[in-house]
Design a protein around this motif. Sequence first.
Motif, PDB file in Angstrom:
ATOM      1  N   MET A  84      51.438  37.410  36.009  1.00  0.00           N
ATOM      2  CA  MET A  84      49.991  37.641  36.040  1.00  0.00           C
ATOM      3  C   MET A  84      49.295  36.585  36.892  1.00  0.00           C
ATOM      4  O   MET A  84      48.333  36.887  37.598  1.00  0.00           O
ATOM      5  CB  MET A  84      49.416  37.669  34.628  1.00  0.00           C
ATOM      6  N   SER A  85      49.774  35.354  36.828  1.00  0.00           N
ATOM      7  CA  SER A  85      49.211  34.322  37.709  1.00  0.00           C
ATOM      8  C   SER A  85      49.462  34.699  39.162  1.00  0.00           C
ATOM      9  O   SER A  85      48.572  34.591  40.007  1.00  0.00           O
ATOM     10  CB  SER A  85      49.843  32.964  37.423  1.00  0.00           C
ATOM     11  N   ILE A 515      65.028  44.476  31.902  1.00  0.00           N
ATOM     12  CA  ILE A 515      64.600  44.616  30.504  1.00  0.00           C
ATOM     13  C   ILE A 515      63.277  43.889  30.309  1.00  0.00           C
ATOM     14  O   ILE A 515      62.317  44.428  29.764  1.00  0.00           O
ATOM     15  CB  ILE A 515      65.670  44.021  29.554  1.00  0.00           C
ATOM     16  N   ILE A 516      63.234  42.651  30.807  1.00  0.00           N
ATOM     17  CA  ILE A 516      62.020  41.851  30.663  1.00  0.00           C
ATOM     18  C   ILE A 516      60.851  42.528  31.392  1.00  0.00           C
ATOM     19  O   ILE A 516      59.749  42.640  30.860  1.00  0.00           O
ATOM     20  CB  ILE A 516      62.273  40.413  31.169  1.00  0.00           C
ATOM     21  N   SER A 517      61.104  43.017  32.617  1.00  0.00           N
ATOM     22  CA  SER A 517      60.058  43.709  33.381  1.00  0.00           C
ATOM     23  C   SER A 517      59.554  44.938  32.631  1.00  0.00           C
ATOM     24  O   SER A 517      58.350  45.170  32.545  1.00  0.00           O
ATOM     25  CB  SER A 517      60.587  44.179  34.735  1.00  0.00           C
ATOM     26  N   ASP A 518      60.498  45.726  32.105  1.00  0.00           N
ATOM     27  CA  ASP A 518      60.105  46.954  31.402  1.00  0.00           C
ATOM     28  C   ASP A 518      59.214  46.634  30.213  1.00  0.00           C
ATOM     29  O   ASP A 518      58.189  47.279  29.995  1.00  0.00           O
ATOM     30  CB  ASP A 518      61.354  47.701  30.901  1.00  0.00           C
ATOM     31  N   ILE A 519      59.646  45.640  29.437  1.00  0.00           N
ATOM     32  CA  ILE A 519      58.874  45.302  28.240  1.00  0.00           C
ATOM     33  C   ILE A 519      57.510  44.764  28.643  1.00  0.00           C
ATOM     34  O   ILE A 519      56.478  45.140  28.092  1.00  0.00           O
ATOM     35  CB  ILE A 519      59.647  44.293  27.369  1.00  0.00           C
ATOM     36  N   LEU A 523      53.091  46.359  28.394  1.00  0.00           N
ATOM     37  CA  LEU A 523      51.894  45.705  27.847  1.00  0.00           C
ATOM     38  C   LEU A 523      50.612  46.178  28.531  1.00  0.00           C
ATOM     39  O   LEU A 523      49.522  46.029  27.982  1.00  0.00           O
ATOM     40  CB  LEU A 523      52.015  44.180  27.984  1.00  0.00           C
ATOM     41  N   VAL A 524      50.733  46.666  29.761  1.00  0.00           N
ATOM     42  CA  VAL A 524      49.553  47.253  30.421  1.00  0.00           C
ATOM     43  C   VAL A 524      49.951  48.665  30.850  1.00  0.00           C
ATOM     44  O   VAL A 524      50.419  48.885  31.948  1.00  0.00           O
ATOM     45  CB  VAL A 524      49.103  46.418  31.646  1.00  0.00           C
ATOM     46  N   TRP A 541      51.989  44.835  40.082  1.00  0.00           N
ATOM     47  CA  TRP A 541      52.460  43.928  39.043  1.00  0.00           C
ATOM     48  C   TRP A 541      53.982  43.962  38.937  1.00  0.00           C
ATOM     49  O   TRP A 541      54.644  42.939  38.733  1.00  0.00           O
ATOM     50  CB  TRP A 541      51.802  44.246  37.698  1.00  0.00           C
ATOM     51  N   GLY A 542      54.524  45.185  39.097  1.00  0.00           N
ATOM     52  CA  GLY A 542      55.981  45.327  39.036  1.00  0.00           C
ATOM     53  C   GLY A 542      56.655  44.410  40.047  1.00  0.00           C
ATOM     54  O   GLY A 542      57.681  43.782  39.749  1.00  0.00           O
TER      55      GLY A 542
END
Length: 704
Positions: A84-85, A515-519, A523-524, A541-542
């Motif tokens: 996000m940063s 996995i981390i990206s999917d989760i 969130l948005v 963002w992806g």
Amino acid sequence: MEIDRIGHTRMRFVDDEGGFTTPAIALAILLACSLIFISARGAIIGSRSGQIQYVADAGALAADNIVAEFVTIGQIVDAVLLSMSLLGLSVYAVSAVAAFIPGAQNAAAKIAQAGSKILQARDKFAETATKGLNTAQKALPAICAVRAFEVINANASASGIPYAGAAITSPIMGAEVSLADDSEVEEAAEEIESKHGDIQEKSVQAQDAQNRENDAKHRAWMADCGNAGMSMFERAGHLSDISAANNPHYSSADAWNFSIPLERAEAYYAARYYAEAGSGASGSPDTIAESVARKQFYAYARDEVSQGYVETTDTGAQIPHLVQLARNTEQIRSTSLYTDAIYPISSSNGTRTIHAYAGCPGYSSGSPSGYGSVSEVDSGLVHICEHCRFSATTLGRVPSASTSIDNGFEYYYLAVVEASKDYAQAVEDGEDAKRHLKESRESIGNSLHEALKALAAKRYDPQPPGRYGCICVVIAPNTQLKDTPFIDGSASIPARVAISGATLAADPADDEGNIISDIAQGLVPSENLGSGLLKLVFGAWGSMLKAYTDGTEGIKQGLDKLLGAIPIVGNTLSEQATQNFKNALSDAGLEPADLKSYKPVIVNTSRIIERDGGKAAQIIGHMKQAAAMYSAVSIGDIGALIEDIEAVPEIQELLDEHGLTIAEIPLSDLGVGNGSKKLYLPVPMDISSRLEELHSLLLSTAAE
Ligand SMILES: [Zn+2]
């Protein structure tokens, strides 16, 4: 079935429908299988005393699995914060690119607003995550203990043996979670926003200067050789015997430059000079005087024109410095034509008279009296000859008509000189604006670079309780085996104890990043984003999450995606800015995250205890000795071991049916929906009562 239920809740980190594949799922399946295996063995093997070790192993693995989940959640938090940063930073960079486009200031402001929303959401997420992770760390010993307790209970039910036990985390405390702010990103964002107006102003100036430059060049080219009718090119060809090589033609202004008319004029005046008879001309004295005047003017013009030059600046811009010629008698008076003392003077009865040439009848009627200039006529020192009538006016007449009327070479040369002045001014104005813009670009580039470097250094590395491992103690009282098939009814199993340890082992997994990206992306949710600017922004963002796994490459891709998604039509200035910012970001060298997935493995408890050194570790050490010597542990040790595992009342406000809220993205703040999207650590709602149950069952079993 009990195991299934527990295993299932564990899979869901986000309160979405649809499961995410996580290492924890694989482990839950593994645990379920090992439990079935134990109960199957229990039915056919006479001595079940060995089984207690399997139960302790299963308990330790189950407890340590909670630690693995916490670490995975920590990685997700780190990925969300970083990405996000990066997204906010990149959106601001794109807003700066837009500011470089004349007329796109409003677009730049809107894009910056989107960047600001993202950074605000990031801060809110960080704020909630700091609270959530710290609370979860406090609760982790209890959660791990209860999780092991559930597995031990399930084994007790399956085997008919009243196992009791608990797991402790080693160490019992986590390191305080303090998520870094992104102050450098905020600073870069502020700088970019504060520069928008200035960049826009200078970009408009640069564009205006470019337009004036193009216009002046076109006008000069037209006067030199672009005109279909008369021009310097055409007049030179018509009025002189200039060679074709010295009188080139350019059919467009593109390849043309100001050296062309400069060299053409030099060659033209040289040709005119040599062709003009001057004092050798034939005709009446005033006709000859006019030829003398023309020859002098051509000599003057050739010398003056050759003083002109085209300067090339260190940025490669060309600034013409062409010399304007005197166009009438008045202007002649400020040139060398006026003051050159080269004309013969005669003297007669004390009167001195100036002549265009020595062959003038007026000259031979007097006696030679040296040479003088036409300026001396104006100052009354010499008189005008009645034959040749030579004076400043004679010289002034040469350019006068040919400059004022469009059939003279001077007319077109003057047009080129005037255009060259406009051109030079436009180039200088443009250079000034571009220099200013370059400074802004570099300054923003530096801020982006610094911000990214700071981001790369401020990463969250989870250090939860249990980071050394989890130790599970299982006890079983002396048990009479009754009503068990194939087993002698009078058989009994003596009281016994088992201790097992599990620790997290790195398991480089190919898809951990995904996995981390999917989760994180869950969130948005994209369906919340509608069709506005924010949807375009979050489309990148992806890529920023990819930057988490791929480092610099991901950022470049994200920036490209943003630039491609946001409909701004660039120009040279914004392309330079894009390149500048891209370089600034890639030079900062963001390293890919450590994306090992962690899974619990059984280890010798001494490996955990020796790292810990705390009270629980000492008790375990004591228990191990007692268990080895007496196959039993003291109730005192059991009590001391579990007395520090306490319910943590403050988790209640973060608990709901999905688990413990670790962090949240405020969708309403982003303007993409209501409420918040939450990241959960799976924790049962009734954790306090489970913990009480654990305490009482364990102590009562130990007392038997
Ligand atoms: Zn004369």
